[in-house]
Design an enzyme around this catalytic site. Structure first.
Site: not given
Ligand code: F6P
Length: 346
Positions: A124, A126, A170
């Site tokens: 991740t 994050d 997030r």
């Molecule tokens: O999985 C991590 C992340 O990058 C988060 O920080 C973010 O909120 C989310 O994914 C966004 O995901 P998507 O690709 O579904 O918009």
């Protein structure tokens, strides 16, 4: 041995490096690898993809994932887990390597309890997975965000503006904290600490009273106001509809924040949302090495029958920790590191 591999959740630079390492290491041990397309969907509705060394040649440095990803949750429908286990058998698989974050690996931990021989790899941008010091993808995201902050600096200074830069994160503000320190941000706002608008504006005003004519504020998308300007204290979202794991789509806090800063300080303020740029493109050398180490280690775990565990970086060693432990809580920002960032605020 026939090993399945899947990538779940948001994509992340370094996924292909893990897949390549798994395939190359398995080839050397005369095991076969099958890619399950689009995360857990690949076990609910299989269209498997045979992977061999030739097929993973040239993907080490390429972003994204050659086997696709999705936020499919095998526990969304009551019949999902049994269906996944049944398809695993029908595909003739003996082990699964699941590469993902808290959601993907949370599902892996639950399926392990129902008998799935699975090993996890922490992914991740994050960096909020518990039990591992770092996840791959994080370093690349921090590099991209730092580069963006550097660029924003010159335009902020030329125009005498406050610039609010929104980064991903997030539940945890790791990207904001690291990129903020690296980019010399004047204020860093993270989900771990509610935003006090008075304090933020005071810091900016103090800085400008020292003769500075611009400021850079870095904010994680999941940060929340102590009190939102004009109301409650919810997350600021782009889309309130939830994904299969119950997450709303975040985004927009920088816009709300920049309006509030401009209103209170009277300094011209702009915002930038870095968004998915942080997840795209080539992984850094650091992430390529980490992803490769995780892939090799996870394949060794499979051959040693160490199921129900995740490869984790602790210090400079890769170790196996229970998936249940890794998904028991989130790893939020280390307040010692945030404290260092804070020393440079204002
Ligand atoms: O999985 C991590 C992340 O990058 C988060 O920080 C973010 O909120 C989310 O994914 C966004 O995901 P998507 O690709 O579904 O918009």
């Amino acid at each position: 041995m026939k090993i399945g591999v899947l990538t779940g959740g948001g994509d992340c630079p370094g996924l292909n490096a893990v897949i390549r390492a798994v395939v190359r290491k398995s080839d050397a041990q005369s095991s076969r690898v099958v890619g399950l397309r689009n995360g857990w969907k690949g076990l609910l509705d299989p269209s498997p993809m045979d992977l061999d060394s030739r097929m993973v040649s040239g993907i080490l440095h390429v972003g994204g994932t050659v086997i696709g990803t999705s936020r499919t949750n095998p526990f969304k429908d009551a019949a999902g887990p049994e269906k996944a286990l049944k398809n695993f058998k029908l595909l003739g698989l003996e082990a699964l390597i699941a590469i993902g974050g808290e959601d993907t690996l949370g599902a892996a931990a639950k399926l392990y309890e129902r008998g799935l021989p699975v090993v996890g790899v922490p992914k991740t941008i994050d960096n909020d997975l518990y039990g591992t010091d770092f996840t791959f993808g994080f370093d690349t995201a921090v590099s991209i965000a730092t580069d963006a902050i550097d660029r924003i600096h010159t335009t902020a200074e030329s125009h005498n503006r406050v610039m609010v830069v929104e980064v991903m994160g997030r539940h945890a503000g790791w990207i904001a904290t690291y990129a903020g320190i690296a980019g010399g941000a004047d204020v860093i706002l993270v989900p771990e600490i509610p935003i006090d608008l008075d304090e933020v504006c005071d810091m900016i005003l103090r800085r400008h009273s020292r003769g500075k004519s611009f400021s850079i504020v870095v904010v994680a998308e999941g940060a929340q106001f102590i009190e939102k300007p004009g109301g409650d204290r919810d997350l600021i979202v782009q889309e309130s509809q939830k994904d299969e794991f119950g997450h709303v789509r975040l985004g927009g806090i920088s816009q709300v924040l920049s309006k509030a800063i401009e209103r209170r300080t009277r300094y011209e303020t702009r915002f930038v949302v870095l968004g998915h740029v942080q997840r795209g493109g080539s992984p850094t050398a650091h992430d390529r090495v980490l992803a490769t180490r995780f892939g090799v280690f996870a394949t060794e775990m499979v051959h040693q029958g160490e199921f129900g565990k995740m490869a984790a970086l602790q210090g400079n060693r890769i170790v196996a920790i229970p998936l249940a432990e890794a998904t028991s809580q989130l790893k939020t920002v280390d307040m010692e590191i945030y404290g260092i960032a804070k020393g440079f605020f204002g």
